[in-house]
Design a protein around this motif. Structure first.
Motif, short mmCIF file in Angstrom:
data_model
loop_
_atom_site.label_atom_id
_atom_site.label_comp_id
_atom_site.label_asym_id
_atom_site.label_seq_id
_atom_site.Cartn_x
_atom_site.Cartn_y
_atom_site.Cartn_z
N ASP A 93 3.64 -13.88 -12.41
CA ASP A 93 2.54 -14.33 -13.27
C ASP A 93 1.48 -13.24 -13.45
OD1 ASP A 93 3.71 -16.77 -13.61
OD2 ASP A 93 2.47 -17.82 -12.15
N ILE A 94 1.49 -12.25 -12.55
CA ILE A 94 0.54 -11.14 -12.66
C ILE A 94 0.72 -10.42 -14.00
CG2 ILE A 94 -0.19 -8.91 -11.66
CD1 ILE A 94 0.71 -9.99 -8.94
N TYR A 95 1.96 -10.38 -14.50
CA TYR A 95 2.22 -9.71 -15.76
C TYR A 95 1.44 -10.33 -16.92
CZ TYR A 95 6.13 -6.97 -13.85
OH TYR A 95 6.88 -6.09 -13.14
N LYS A 96 1.08 -11.61 -16.80
CA LYS A 96 0.34 -12.28 -17.87
C LYS A 96 -1.05 -11.69 -18.05
CE LYS A 96 2.64 -16.74 -17.02
NZ LYS A 96 2.42 -18.15 -16.59
N ILE A 109 -5.91 -5.91 -16.52
CA ILE A 109 -5.72 -4.90 -15.48
C ILE A 109 -5.82 -3.49 -16.08
CG2 ILE A 109 -4.03 -3.94 -13.86
CD1 ILE A 109 -3.10 -6.85 -13.36
N LYS A 110 -5.19 -3.30 -17.25
CA LYS A 110 -5.27 -2.00 -17.92
C LYS A 110 -6.70 -1.70 -18.36
CE LYS A 110 -0.56 -2.11 -19.84
NZ LYS A 110 0.22 -2.19 -21.09
N VAL A 120 4.15 -4.87 -8.77
CA VAL A 120 4.00 -5.42 -10.12
C VAL A 120 2.81 -4.76 -10.82
CG1 VAL A 120 3.36 -7.47 -11.45
CG2 VAL A 120 5.09 -7.64 -9.65
N VAL A 121 1.70 -4.61 -10.11
CA VAL A 121 0.52 -3.95 -10.68
C VAL A 121 0.84 -2.50 -11.03
CG1 VAL A 121 -1.85 -3.19 -10.23
CG2 VAL A 121 -1.10 -5.45 -9.49
N LYS A 122 1.57 -1.80 -10.18
CA LYS A 122 1.95 -0.42 -10.47
C LYS A 122 2.85 -0.36 -11.71
CE LYS A 122 2.78 2.61 -7.25
NZ LYS A 122 3.31 3.33 -6.07
N ALA A 123 3.74 -1.35 -11.85
CA ALA A 123 4.61 -1.38 -13.03
C ALA A 123 3.79 -1.57 -14.30
CB ALA A 123 5.64 -2.50 -12.89
N ILE A 124 2.77 -2.41 -14.23
CA ILE A 124 1.89 -2.65 -15.39
C ILE A 124 1.17 -1.38 -15.79
CG2 ILE A 124 -0.24 -3.83 -16.11
CD1 ILE A 124 0.73 -6.23 -14.41
N LEU A 125 0.76 -0.60 -14.78
CA LEU A 125 -0.07 0.59 -15.03
C LEU A 125 0.73 1.87 -15.20
CD1 LEU A 125 -2.90 -0.13 -12.45
CD2 LEU A 125 -3.00 -0.45 -14.91
N ARG A 126 2.06 1.75 -15.20
CA ARG A 126 2.91 2.94 -15.21
C ARG A 126 2.60 3.90 -16.35
NH1 ARG A 126 7.14 4.26 -12.43
NH2 ARG A 126 7.18 2.20 -11.47
N GLU A 127 2.27 3.38 -17.53
CA GLU A 127 2.00 4.24 -18.68
C GLU A 127 0.51 4.48 -18.89
OE1 GLU A 127 3.92 2.55 -22.04
OE2 GLU A 127 5.95 2.86 -21.28
N GLN A 176 -17.08 -7.59 -12.00
CA GLN A 176 -17.19 -8.85 -11.27
C GLN A 176 -15.80 -9.48 -11.19
OE1 GLN A 176 -20.10 -10.04 -9.87
NE2 GLN A 176 -20.97 -8.08 -10.52
N GLU A 177 -15.47 -10.03 -10.03
CA GLU A 177 -14.14 -10.58 -9.83
C GLU A 177 -14.03 -12.00 -10.41
OE1 GLU A 177 -10.88 -11.48 -6.29
OE2 GLU A 177 -13.00 -11.24 -5.77
N GLU A 178 -12.94 -12.23 -11.10
CA GLU A 178 -12.60 -13.57 -11.58
C GLU A 178 -11.29 -13.97 -10.91
OE1 GLU A 178 -11.23 -15.94 -15.65
OE2 GLU A 178 -11.75 -13.80 -15.73
N LYS A 179 -11.30 -15.03 -10.14
CA LYS A 179 -10.11 -15.46 -9.40
C LYS A 179 -9.32 -16.45 -10.27
CE LYS A 179 -10.64 -16.34 -4.97
NZ LYS A 179 -11.20 -16.85 -3.69
N ILE A 180 -8.06 -16.08 -10.51
CA ILE A 180 -7.19 -16.86 -11.39
C ILE A 180 -6.03 -17.42 -10.56
CG2 ILE A 180 -5.71 -16.80 -13.42
CD1 ILE A 180 -7.36 -14.33 -14.33
N PRO A 181 -5.82 -18.74 -10.56
CA PRO A 181 -4.69 -19.30 -9.80
C PRO A 181 -3.36 -18.92 -10.45
CG PRO A 181 -5.80 -21.01 -11.08
CD PRO A 181 -6.64 -19.78 -11.22
N ILE A 182 -2.40 -18.53 -9.64
CA ILE A 182 -1.07 -18.20 -10.13
C ILE A 182 -0.03 -18.89 -9.25
CG2 ILE A 182 -1.76 -15.97 -11.11
CD1 ILE A 182 -0.49 -14.60 -8.71
N GLU A 183 1.15 -19.14 -9.81
CA GLU A 183 2.23 -19.79 -9.06
C GLU A 183 3.23 -18.78 -8.54
OE1 GLU A 183 2.19 -22.96 -8.29
OE2 GLU A 183 0.31 -23.22 -9.40
N LEU A 184 3.58 -17.82 -9.40
CA LEU A 184 4.60 -16.84 -9.07
C LEU A 184 4.01 -15.43 -9.08
CD1 LEU A 184 7.43 -18.23 -11.39
CD2 LEU A 184 7.13 -18.70 -8.94
N ILE A 185 4.62 -14.52 -8.35
CA ILE A 185 4.16 -13.13 -8.35
C ILE A 185 4.24 -12.55 -9.76
CG2 ILE A 185 4.46 -10.84 -7.32
CD1 ILE A 185 3.66 -13.02 -5.34
#
Length: 360
Positions: free
Chosen positions: A339-342, A347-348, A274-281, A328-337
């Protein structure tokens, strides 16, 4: 934040605010000043962005243009503003035309805060062209148009570079408009062009009428075929990628399990893709590396521990995505994988920050 992200952010606000903007002044404050700021110019610095710039024209004194943008003490762009509910037309351009001839600026922008028309003196030196060489619509733009807009940013502005491409942009845009019109409603001359190359008889009025329908049908089939080809190509590429990811997902957990008791789960692998898909461009994907640890799964730039892109904390019932903010890391609770797209923008932005540090 890159220019395209700034523009998308501004564009997202416009539909919500349009009905509340009733004057030219409100248009400037809500739409135009943020646009100028997005280009990198300090709207609060009168040595860089001059409001109500005086452009005296011959014996006519006190003529003012809404904004003049300066760089290196030279006026580089004039901006004439209209209310966001106004259609930009020739009368507005003629007003800007007078200002253009009275300054050293080579570029002028006519805008209602939604559409931005860019003018220069391509046809005749020191005389503003009657038609814009580039138009940018905040509510309907493509990525390649943002690339052209980027040339007007403070950091990238180069008179020579813009003028080199301005004439090509102007005529390309004009040809595209002609093609769009002809494809939607073919003129007789357009139909004759094709008919004369494939029909041996005399092109009577009846023949032209027949060929008008044929040209329309050929146009429809041609466009549909091109669309289908692109869809098939995209599906084929997607199938190949899914097969590659499937093979990797089968191999990587085994390899990780053998090393130090670390087990890379299917969810972590899915999150990695999912992270690679976000960063593809945004970046060469060969630079995006997954490195698992006992406490979290790290995704790194250039396989460098000092360049964490994000972290996947998937070892407990409550999953967390660790995004990096000023390293600095910020930990965000997510329910579904998914959700990373949000958090795609964060990330970019992390990638951009690392690359900017490297070029500094």
């Amino acid at each position: 934040m890159d220019l395209i992200d700034k523009i998308k952010d501004l564009a997202a606000r416009i539909p919500k605010q349009l009905e509340h903007i009733q004057t030219e002044e409100a248009t400037k404050n809500a739409f135009i000043m943020p646009f100028i700021n997005a280009l990198g110019y300090d709207i609060f610095n009168p040595m860089e962005v001059i409001p109500e710039f005086t452009a005296d024209i011959g014996t006519k004194k006190g003529e003012k243009v809404d904004y003049a943008i300066k760089k290196d003490d030279d006026i580089i762009i004039l901006i004439e503003c209209k209310w966001c509910g106004a259609d930009l037309h020739h009368d507005h351009a003629s007003q800007l035309y007078r200002y253009f001839s009275a300054t050293e600026a080579r570029f002028a922008i006519l805008t209602n805060g939604v559409a931005y028309e860019f003018y220069s003196d391509i046809d005749e030196p020191n005389k503003m062209d009657s038609k814009p060489f580039f138009t940018f619509d905040m509510l309907s733009f493509q990525d390649h148009q943002v690339s052209e807009l980027k040339k007007f940013t403070k950091s990238a502005f180069s008179l020579e570079d813009i003028l080199t491409t301005a004439s090509t942009l102007k005529y390309t845009s004009a040809i595209k408009k002609i093609l769009e019109k002809e494809l939607a409603d073919p003129s007789e001359a357009f139909v004759r062009f094709f008919a004369s190359q494939i029909f041996d008889g005399r092109l009577t009025k009846t023949v032209i009428e027949q060929f008008t329908d044929i040209v329309k049908e050929a146009r429809k089939q041609f466009i549909n075929e091109r669309i289908n080809e692109r869809i098939k190509s995209a599906l084929s590429a997607n199938d190949a990628q899914e097969e590659e990811e499937k093979q990797l997902s089968q191999e990587e957990p085994l390899a990780q399990e053998e090393s130090n008791g670390i087990v890379t789960t299917e969810e972590e692998i899915e999150g990695y893709y999912v992270v690679k898909a976000i960063l593809r461009e945004s970046v060469d994907l060969s630079r995006v590396i997954m490195r698992d640890t006992k406490s979290y799964c790290g995704i790194l730039l250039d396989d460098n521990n000092r360049k964490p892109i994000c972290r996947l904390h998937f070892n407990r019932a409550q999953k967390y995505l660790g995004v990096m903010s000023e390293k600095q890391e910020e930990k965000i609770p997510i329910e579904l994988i998914d959700d990373i797209y949000k958090y795609s923008e964060q990330i970019k932005a992390t990638i951009l920050e690392y690359d900017q540090d490297a070029s500094a």
